[in-house]
Scaffold this motif. Sequence first.
Motif, short mmCIF file in Angstrom:
data_model
loop_
_atom_site.label_atom_id
_atom_site.label_comp_id
_atom_site.label_asym_id
_atom_site.label_seq_id
_atom_site.Cartn_x
_atom_site.Cartn_y
_atom_site.Cartn_z
N LYS A 342 0.84 -1.19 0.00
CA LYS A 342 0.00 0.00 0.00
C LYS A 342 0.88 1.25 0.00
O LYS A 342 2.00 1.23 0.51
CB LYS A 342 -0.92 0.03 1.23
CG LYS A 342 -1.92 -1.12 1.30
CD LYS A 342 -2.97 -1.04 0.21
CE LYS A 342 -3.96 -2.19 0.31
NZ LYS A 342 -4.94 -2.16 -0.79
N SER A 343 0.34 2.32 -0.56
CA SER A 343 1.07 3.59 -0.60
C SER A 343 0.43 4.64 0.31
O SER A 343 0.57 5.83 0.09
CB SER A 343 1.13 4.11 -2.05
OG SER A 343 1.83 3.21 -2.87
N GLN A 344 -0.27 4.18 1.34
CA GLN A 344 -0.91 5.10 2.28
C GLN A 344 0.10 5.55 3.33
O GLN A 344 1.14 4.93 3.54
CB GLN A 344 -2.09 4.40 2.98
CG GLN A 344 -3.10 3.81 2.04
CD GLN A 344 -3.84 4.85 1.23
OE1 GLN A 344 -4.04 5.96 1.70
NE2 GLN A 344 -4.23 4.51 0.02
N LYS A 345 -0.22 6.63 4.04
CA LYS A 345 0.62 7.11 5.12
C LYS A 345 -0.24 7.70 6.23
O LYS A 345 -1.46 7.87 6.07
CB LYS A 345 1.62 8.16 4.61
CG LYS A 345 0.98 9.40 4.01
CD LYS A 345 2.04 10.39 3.54
CE LYS A 345 2.84 10.90 4.71
NZ LYS A 345 3.84 11.91 4.31
N LEU A 346 0.39 7.99 7.35
CA LEU A 346 -0.33 8.58 8.47
C LEU A 346 -0.56 10.06 8.17
O LEU A 346 0.40 10.82 7.97
CB LEU A 346 0.49 8.42 9.76
CG LEU A 346 -0.25 8.57 11.08
CD1 LEU A 346 -1.28 7.46 11.25
CD2 LEU A 346 0.74 8.56 12.25
N THR A 347 -1.81 10.47 8.12
CA THR A 347 -2.14 11.85 7.74
C THR A 347 -1.91 12.81 8.91
O THR A 347 -1.74 12.41 10.06
CB THR A 347 -3.60 11.94 7.29
OG1 THR A 347 -4.44 11.51 8.37
CG2 THR A 347 -3.85 11.08 6.06
N ALA A 348 -1.94 14.10 8.59
CA ALA A 348 -1.74 15.14 9.60
C ALA A 348 -2.82 15.07 10.68
O ALA A 348 -2.55 15.27 11.87
CB ALA A 348 -1.73 16.52 8.95
N SER A 350 -4.34 12.41 11.77
CA SER A 350 -4.01 11.29 12.65
C SER A 350 -2.90 11.66 13.62
O SER A 350 -2.95 11.34 14.81
CB SER A 350 -3.59 10.08 11.82
OG SER A 350 -4.68 9.55 11.09
N ARG A 351 -1.88 12.35 13.12
CA ARG A 351 -0.78 12.77 13.98
C ARG A 351 -1.25 13.71 15.09
O ARG A 351 -0.62 13.81 16.15
CB ARG A 351 0.31 13.44 13.16
CG ARG A 351 1.06 12.49 12.22
CD ARG A 351 1.98 13.26 11.29
NE ARG A 351 2.62 12.41 10.32
CZ ARG A 351 3.82 11.86 10.47
NH1 ARG A 351 4.51 12.08 11.57
NH2 ARG A 351 4.34 11.11 9.52
N SER A 352 -2.38 14.40 14.85
CA SER A 352 -2.92 15.32 15.86
C SER A 352 -3.83 14.62 16.86
O SER A 352 -4.39 15.26 17.74
CB SER A 352 -3.68 16.45 15.17
OG SER A 352 -2.79 17.24 14.40
N GLY A 353 -4.00 13.30 16.70
CA GLY A 353 -4.76 12.54 17.70
C GLY A 353 -6.21 12.30 17.37
O GLY A 353 -6.98 11.87 18.24
N ASN A 354 -6.63 12.55 16.14
CA ASN A 354 -8.01 12.31 15.73
C ASN A 354 -8.21 10.79 15.58
O ASN A 354 -7.76 10.19 14.60
CB ASN A 354 -8.29 13.02 14.41
CG ASN A 354 -9.73 12.89 13.96
OD1 ASN A 354 -10.34 11.84 14.10
ND2 ASN A 354 -10.27 13.95 13.39
N ALA A 356 -10.75 8.82 14.96
CA ALA A 356 -11.49 8.33 13.79
C ALA A 356 -10.60 8.33 12.55
O ALA A 356 -10.62 7.40 11.74
CB ALA A 356 -12.73 9.19 13.56
N ARG A 357 -9.78 9.37 12.41
CA ARG A 357 -8.89 9.45 11.26
C ARG A 357 -7.75 8.44 11.38
O ARG A 357 -7.32 7.84 10.39
CB ARG A 357 -8.32 10.87 11.15
CG ARG A 357 -7.48 11.11 9.91
CD ARG A 357 -8.33 11.04 8.65
NE ARG A 357 -7.63 10.31 7.59
CZ ARG A 357 -8.01 10.31 6.33
NH1 ARG A 357 -9.10 10.97 5.97
NH2 ARG A 357 -7.36 9.63 5.43
N ILE A 358 -7.25 8.23 12.60
CA ILE A 358 -6.21 7.23 12.84
C ILE A 358 -6.70 5.86 12.37
O ILE A 358 -5.99 5.13 11.67
CB ILE A 358 -5.82 7.18 14.33
CG1 ILE A 358 -5.07 8.45 14.73
CG2 ILE A 358 -4.97 5.95 14.63
CD1 ILE A 358 -4.86 8.59 16.23
N GLN A 359 -7.92 5.52 12.77
CA GLN A 359 -8.47 4.22 12.41
C GLN A 359 -8.74 4.10 10.91
O GLN A 359 -8.54 3.04 10.32
CB GLN A 359 -9.74 3.96 13.22
CG GLN A 359 -9.46 3.79 14.71
CD GLN A 359 -10.72 3.71 15.55
OE1 GLN A 359 -11.72 4.37 15.24
NE2 GLN A 359 -10.69 2.92 16.60
N LYS A 360 -9.15 5.21 10.30
CA LYS A 360 -9.38 5.18 8.85
C LYS A 360 -8.05 5.01 8.10
O LYS A 360 -7.96 4.22 7.16
CB LYS A 360 -10.07 6.46 8.39
CG LYS A 360 -10.39 6.47 6.90
CD LYS A 360 -11.15 7.71 6.47
CE LYS A 360 -11.45 7.68 4.98
NZ LYS A 360 -12.19 8.89 4.54
#
Length: 700
Positions: A342-348, A350-354, A356-360
């Motif tokens: 996969k070419s996905q990465k941890l988004t900004a 997610s890094r801020s502790g969201n 729902a976004r971390i799990q997505k």
Amino acid sequence: MRTEKECFQELIELCRSPGFAHAIAAFCFRDNWISFKDQMTGKLLADKRTPQRLIRTEIASMIGGLLGGSGSIELPDQRVTAEYLERAERLLEEIHQCMIKDAFTGWEADSSPLPTGEAIREAAFYATESAYAFQYTEFAEVRYQQDKQWFADTVGFTLSDAKIIVDAIVGIQSKKAMHHLEGLRDTDPKIWTMLPAFELKQGEIISVSGLSEKTVAAFFDAFACDVSSESSSFKSITDFNITSARPIVFLDGRYFLFQYVSLAESIYESPAHWMYQDAAYRATASANKGRFTEAMTFQFLKKVFGDEHVFKNLDLFDGPRKVGEIDVYVSFGEIGIVLQCKSQKLTAASRSGNLARIQKDFQLAIQEAYDQCRACFTGLKAASIVAKDAAGNVVELKKPERVFPVTVISDHYPALSIQVQQFLKVNSSECFEKPLCVDLFTLDVLSELVPSPIRVLAYLERRALYYGRIMTTNELSVLGFFLKSNLWLETENDYINLDDSLATDIDAAMIVRREGLPGKDTPEGLLTRFKGTFVGRVIDDVDRNPSALCVELGLSFLELGEDGINQIEELVSRIAAKGRGDVTLPMENRSSGLTIHCNSDPQFLAEPSLRQHMVRRKYSQRAEKWLGLNVDPSTELVRFGAYVRQKHVFDFELEALTASAPPLVKTEDVLRRTERQKIGRNEKCPCGSSKKYKHCCGKG
């Protein structure tokens, strides 16, 4: 206790103080630069990693704190600089304590705090680097190879140009630092500073790189920012920091690069964002990025297992219906490895502790890849499945006895193993092992340092065995522990946290290999022990030809540990010295055993004899599999091997034959018993064969 926001605001105000850049230079020199006399060693790197050392993200936060300030580089009084250093360290530590407090708020002793967004935020910010600077620049050239024309038309330089410039910067800064340190000896301590060592001049880069002024200027335009004119949206320590994407900072009319690795990472990651902003090119860029991850994974695995054992882009068909797609597949003996990229990465966000976004992000980067591995395993085990390559050609694959799933992502994914433990929904079963989830950088290290198929498989096996029992922020720490101690965990330890220092020998070896520094290019341990021994030669034989000697044999030997391997070495030598004999040993952790025959009989006689002995021993032990070797007594080399694998089923004839068979004896007990002064000729042979001594090791 103050809030994190209050502490961070004070840090930003401190960073905007006149001449604070001199404090940043002092931190970078203290914590990022390493000097050595003779060789680069793991100990040098380990000694550098003290609890007081600031990590790259902390220093980057201070560089980001310069934004919106005056950009003054006037040298403060040494007393003021010392105060800057002390306050900055205190504030960064206070911020860390605030993050820990937020992560553990509401935590109960019997539950894990890690599923919270704040916990992942803290782990991601303080996670160890998973990539080396040289990996970023080397990979960037390959990653954007298909985008050369876009670069030429849009940004004014290619990634090959970027690597040349980065290499020039490294050389310039290294020489400048050494020259500057020498100069400090004759300088008044009141005006000591390391800031000049971090200055960049385009003219120097043009001279060293040989590139045009236009190309170097375009590079600076892409990766530099003017802190006095840049508007800051940097409100939290985990917010997006523009100086991470543009790490060359313009201060008071001069350019500075404080952290070389930040520039290397930006060269690898930023172009993907640039191309995404170009709506007309977005789809092409996305397709190229996906192909890159698969191609690199394919090359790394071929480096270990060889061309004939590694396949790319396989489609699995059950009749006309496609039931799975495998990005990269390894078929080595009776073992299969399914790798999904996969070419996905941890988004900004997610890094801020969201949360729902971390799990997505995790779902897109890891869970989907794992689920694809599982679907492909089901297909591989089905009798009616046909595998075809990208050209539609049928690929004949051996049905695997076991499959290891591996998910691979293209970017540094902070705290990946922690997130895997918390979020991955695992669907393991018999023959489908627990997964390994890594990025390309870790896969590169594994293929570089462990070019032995059996040792790589042993790592996957041991990692699966201890799945859920290891806590680490850096997979290289686990690999380092494996190479040092074979990744054996004591049974009384339910959970173990592996420190980053376990990876320092790997770090040193990679630097020696890739940057050409003097030092050991292979970590001491599993890769260097047992060379030239009986077990070492057997493992080498399996590496060369897994069909002649089964993979299970090599894995069983590596599971023994150093004492067991040395004991087998001595046992084989004793039997070979007699010219003829046999021994059977249990493999207690694998529901199997090993029978070794040592003779010079023709193979048409020796092989049936070995198999008969193996079948009987397997039956008497109610084991699922049994291994066998025939050894030439004159050379102590393996002549051939045998492998018996099937579920235990009651058999009247074997029951009668094995009813009086003695229990198996451990290797160390066999050695101890053969040391007795006198063994009766009619006594049972102490090697465990169940024969009389006069017909076995006492023959002749």
